[in-house]
Design a protein around this motif. Structure first.
Motif, PDB file in Angstrom:
ATOM      1  N   PHE A   1      -5.632  13.451  -8.792  1.00  0.00           N
ATOM      2  CA  PHE A   1      -5.656  12.378  -9.779  1.00  0.00           C
ATOM      3  C   PHE A   1      -5.287  11.033  -9.163  1.00  0.00           C
ATOM      4  O   PHE A   1      -4.561  10.958  -8.167  1.00  0.00           O
ATOM      5  N   VAL A   2      -5.790   9.974  -9.778  1.00  0.00           N
ATOM      6  CA  VAL A   2      -5.511   8.620  -9.311  1.00  0.00           C
ATOM      7  C   VAL A   2      -4.018   8.331  -9.457  1.00  0.00           C
ATOM      8  O   VAL A   2      -3.415   8.611 -10.491  1.00  0.00           O
ATOM      9  N   ASP A   3      -3.439   7.793  -8.407  1.00  0.00           N
ATOM     10  CA  ASP A   3      -2.023   7.448  -8.411  1.00  0.00           C
ATOM     11  C   ASP A   3      -1.796   6.157  -9.177  1.00  0.00           C
ATOM     12  O   ASP A   3      -2.719   5.341  -9.322  1.00  0.00           O
ATOM     13  N   SER A   4      -0.602   5.966  -9.674  1.00  0.00           N
ATOM     14  CA  SER A   4      -0.263   4.736 -10.365  1.00  0.00           C
ATOM     15  C   SER A   4       1.250   4.554 -10.316  1.00  0.00           C
ATOM     16  O   SER A   4       1.984   5.450  -9.911  1.00  0.00           O
ATOM     17  N   SER A   5       1.693   3.397 -10.762  1.00  0.00           N
ATOM     18  CA  SER A   5       3.120   3.090 -10.731  1.00  0.00           C
ATOM     19  C   SER A   5       3.917   3.940 -11.714  1.00  0.00           C
ATOM     20  O   SER A   5       5.144   3.988 -11.637  1.00  0.00           O
ATOM     21  N   THR A   6       3.260   4.610 -12.626  1.00  0.00           N
ATOM     22  CA  THR A   6       3.970   5.455 -13.590  1.00  0.00           C
ATOM     23  C   THR A   6       4.318   6.814 -13.003  1.00  0.00           C
ATOM     24  O   THR A   6       5.096   7.567 -13.596  1.00  0.00           O
ATOM     25  N   VAL A   7       3.756   7.135 -11.841  1.00  0.00           N
ATOM     26  CA  VAL A   7       4.046   8.415 -11.196  1.00  0.00           C
ATOM     27  C   VAL A   7       5.214   8.218 -10.237  1.00  0.00           C
ATOM     28  O   VAL A   7       5.208   7.303  -9.423  1.00  0.00           O
ATOM     29  N   THR A   8       6.199   9.077 -10.320  1.00  0.00           N
ATOM     30  CA  THR A   8       7.391   8.904  -9.489  1.00  0.00           C
ATOM     31  C   THR A   8       7.167   9.411  -8.072  1.00  0.00           C
ATOM     32  O   THR A   8       6.335  10.286  -7.820  1.00  0.00           O
ATOM     33  N   VAL A   9       7.929   8.878  -7.157  1.00  0.00           N
ATOM     34  CA  VAL A   9       7.880   9.335  -5.767  1.00  0.00           C
ATOM     35  C   VAL A   9       8.284  10.804  -5.688  1.00  0.00           C
ATOM     36  O   VAL A   9       7.725  11.575  -4.902  1.00  0.00           O
ATOM     37  N   ASP A  10       9.245  11.199  -6.502  1.00  0.00           N
ATOM     38  CA  ASP A  10       9.695  12.597  -6.475  1.00  0.00           C
ATOM     39  C   ASP A  10       8.541  13.556  -6.800  1.00  0.00           C
ATOM     40  O   ASP A  10       8.481  14.660  -6.263  1.00  0.00           O
ATOM     41  N   PHE A  11       7.633  13.138  -7.665  1.00  0.00           N
ATOM     42  CA  PHE A  11       6.471  13.968  -7.975  1.00  0.00           C
ATOM     43  C   PHE A  11       5.631  14.168  -6.723  1.00  0.00           C
ATOM     44  O   PHE A  11       5.176  15.272  -6.421  1.00  0.00           O
TER      45      PHE A  11
END
Length: 129
Positions: free
Chosen positions: A99-109
């Motif tokens: 999936f496309v990354d975005s600022s809503t996805v955390t680094v921990d993910f």
């Protein structure tokens, strides 16, 4: 979709290696990609990641020694490893998220192995003492 990892080998402690991961079948320019490794008898471990905006992140065990980068035009991700230690010995895997990354996805993910959908075949890095 294929991820072709290369560049592994045998190196003495303190030495350097650069791993490459060439992707084909789709582009990963807007997706997070990472490198993970697995030593014999151990779980797969995250070692480096790069986000859609070029942001990078590392665990403390490799921070300052490993550098991940990407060439979007070549659809390739690299892992430059310096000051290698015997405990860096492992099979190294490159991986990409669907999936496309975005600022809503955390680094921990992005640090979780189960976040990645596409995997390369692995390349062995052996560091001798």
């Amino acid at each position: 979709v294929q991820l072709q990892a290369s560049g592994g080998g045998l190196v003495q402690a303190g030495g350097s290696l650069r791993l490459s991961c060439a992707a084909s079948g789709r582009t990963f320019s807007r997706n997070a990609m990472g490198w993970l490794r697995q030593a014999p008898g151990k779980e797969r471990e995250f070692v480096a990641g790069i986000r859609w905006n070029g942001g990078t992140y590392y665990p403390d065990s490799v921070k300052g020694r490993f550098t991940i980068s990407r060439d979007i035009a070549k659809n390739t991700v690299y892992l430059q490893m310096t000051s290698l230690k015997p405990e860096d010995t492992a099979v190294y895997y490159c991986a990409g998220e669907r999936f496309v990354d975005s600022s809503t996805v955390t680094v921990d993910f992005h640090k979780r192995a189960d976040s990645y959908d596409f995997w390369g075949q692995g390349t062995l890095v052996t560091v001798s003492s």
